[in-house]
Motif scaffolding. Structure first.
Motif, short mmCIF file in Angstrom:
data_model
loop_
_atom_site.label_atom_id
_atom_site.label_comp_id
_atom_site.label_asym_id
_atom_site.label_seq_id
_atom_site.Cartn_x
_atom_site.Cartn_y
_atom_site.Cartn_z
N TRP A 86 -6.75 7.35 -9.31
CA TRP A 86 -6.03 6.88 -8.13
C TRP A 86 -6.42 7.68 -6.89
N THR A 87 -6.39 7.01 -5.75
CA THR A 87 -6.83 7.61 -4.49
C THR A 87 -5.65 8.15 -3.69
N ASP A 88 -5.82 9.29 -3.08
CA ASP A 88 -4.83 9.87 -2.18
C ASP A 88 -4.62 8.91 -1.01
N ALA A 89 -3.38 8.47 -0.80
CA ALA A 89 -3.09 7.45 0.22
C ALA A 89 -3.48 7.90 1.63
N ARG A 90 -3.48 9.21 1.91
CA ARG A 90 -3.85 9.66 3.26
C ARG A 90 -5.34 9.52 3.52
N MET A 91 -6.09 9.20 2.46
CA MET A 91 -7.53 9.02 2.62
C MET A 91 -7.94 7.56 2.76
N VAL A 92 -6.95 6.66 2.75
CA VAL A 92 -7.25 5.22 2.82
C VAL A 92 -6.86 4.70 4.20
N PRO A 93 -7.81 4.21 5.00
CA PRO A 93 -7.48 3.71 6.33
C PRO A 93 -6.52 2.52 6.27
N LEU A 94 -5.74 2.37 7.33
CA LEU A 94 -4.80 1.25 7.41
C LEU A 94 -5.50 -0.10 7.30
N THR A 95 -6.74 -0.17 7.72
CA THR A 95 -7.48 -1.43 7.67
C THR A 95 -7.72 -1.92 6.25
N GLN A 96 -7.53 -1.04 5.27
CA GLN A 96 -7.71 -1.42 3.87
C GLN A 96 -6.47 -2.09 3.28
N GLY A 97 -5.40 -2.20 4.08
CA GLY A 97 -4.21 -2.90 3.62
C GLY A 97 -3.21 -2.00 2.92
#
Length: 449
Positions: free
Chosen positions: A161-172
């Motif tokens: 699983w990916t750390d949410a702070r590393m996922v841009p808002l554009t990814q949904g």
């Protein structure tokens, strides 16, 4: 060492934690940045007083200064994602290299395959096992020991699983429904002939995913489903974590623990349950034990006991490495699992459709619990058997491991010597459609017939 809070349900904040507002995360980042000069000075001081050319490094005072510097640095740093560190395993008595590869990826998860570079064919079939790791604050590397235990006899895949702070808002966004979709898609990508294992928190979404697949007569439904220490029905033998969620209610969590990711992280302005707050909850659950562990570290550093120091470092490098969770996933999970008890009540839905575990009929079921589990109480995972009423009794197994807590259900010496062989036998039995296992405790429902 304090291991009871590892790997369970999405962590809840401790009693009395302050309400969070958006600037709280920014203040945390500023505090981390402000400590960088101090950490640099302590690092330099530690090197000075560990240098054998420095006469003070051989004195009690010099060793104490170096130990104090390490304690300061370790208790103030932000810990990054740990490495897997699995380079080889033993297959049929042969030391075999392992190559970790990404075989599927989406914004919030990667599917890793531990590719064993076999030099000769194996004598017995090697079942394919998908391990669904907890998305509850710690990284999937928490299950390093779990993976290592199954690698000699299984082809192992795991969710990373990916750390949410590393996922841009554009990814949904990412919520519990997306979690279920991810599990189904991974099983499709793997192409059938799979066994799935859910460790702790993912037990609920895995049951939901398999229920949906069975309802749709999906050909890629797994051969077996193993649930370990999962919060299927938290009304049974509720723990302190369960009670806190029920008492607070979902609005309290929404107002007190959700904040926005600050700049410069890629996920800036995403609503999350932040890792630093989770860590506060983890530590406060066993604060005295953590204090004692760090006092002992100081003493061991002064004494020069390298083995104990290395054990402490290894444990806390993993324990203190935490990740942010998306707000929508965290809140939906708390509400569905701990507040509404939607799955055992028959009220859980996925994309507006009812989740019905009674539709599961082709999948063998095994549940594993720890006798002293203080996160997912005894009986909470076993409740799955009553929900999956269409599974034949000879294809269902329940096992309680004596003398272990939550962490011991999926790691440690008893896990390797007593739990792993039972799961492996169950998986082979499920693959061959054989009757239930000998020497494994049957379900209460089966015993009553």
């Amino acid at each position: 060492m304090p291991i009871g809070e590892f790997g369970g349900a999405p962590p809840l904040v401790a009693e009395g934690s302050p309400a969070l507002t958006t600037p709280m995360y920014w203040l945390y980042e500023m505090a981390q940045a402000s400590l960088n000069p101090a950490r640099a000075v302590t690092d330099a001081t530690k090197i000075l007083f560990q240098n054998p050319l420095n006469p003070w490094s051989h004195t009690e005072l010099g060793k104490s200064i170096a130990a104090g510097c390490e304690l300061f640095e370790r208790t103030t740093r932000r810990y990054g994602k740990p490495e897997w560190g699995i380079h080889d395993t033993e297959v049929s008595g042969v030391r075999t290299p392992v190559d970790i590869r990404v075989v599927w990826e989406k914004p919030f998860c990667r599917l890793l395959y531990f590719d064993r570079k076999l030099t000769r064919p194996v004598r017995t079939p090697q079942p394919r096992l998908l391990i669904v790791a907890p998305m509850s604050g710690h990284y999937a590397t928490l299950l390093r020991g779990t993976v290592e235990a199954f690698l000699p006899t299984h082809e192992v895949y795991i969710t990373d699983w990916t750390d949410a702070r590393m996922v841009p808002l554009t990814q949904g966004r990412f919520d519990l429904d997306d979690y279920v979709d991810y599990v189904i898609e991974m099983l499709h990508v793997l192409g059938g002939n799979m066994h799935v294992m859910a460790v702790c928190q993912p037990s609920v979404p895995v049951v939901a995913a398999v229920s949906i697949m069975e309802a749709e007569r999906d050909p890629f439904v797994p051969l077996s489903m193993t649930l370990m220490g999962g919060p299927i029905d938290t009304r049974r033998n509720p723990t302190a974590v369960n009670n806190l969620a029920a008492e607070r209610g979902i609005d309290w969590f929404r107002n007190h623990v959700i904040t926005k990711v600050p700049f410069p992280h890629p996920g800036v302005m995403r609503d999350v349950y932040p890792g630093f707050l989770q860590l506060n909850g983890f530590i406060s659950m066993n604060f005295d034990r953590h204090m004692d562990a760090h006092k002992n570290l100081f003493k061991d550093l002064v004494k020069g006991d390298g083995d104990l120091v290395d054990k402490h470092r290894d444990f806390y490098d993993e324990y203190l490495a935490v990740m942010d969770l998306t707000a929508e996933y965290y809140l939906q999970t708390v509400d569905t699992v701990f507040v509404k008890h939607a799955l055992p009540k028959g009220e859980m839905t996925h994309r507006g459709k009812k989740v019905d575990p009674s539709r599961i009929a082709r999948v063998a079921l095994m549940t594993v619990e720890g006798e002293n589990d203080d996160i997912s109480g005894l009986g909470q995972t076993e409740a799955t058997h009553a929900l999956c009423s269409s599974i034949p009794n000879h294809r269902r197994v329940h096992y309680v491991q004596k003398g272990v807590g939550h962490y011991g259900v999926f790691n440690g010496s008893r896990f390797k010597s007593e739990i792993v062989p039972r799961i492996s036998d169950f998986i082979m039995s499920a693959a061959n459609a054989r009757p239930s296992l000998v020497a494994v405790k049957p379900t209460l429902a089966a015993a009553a017939e």
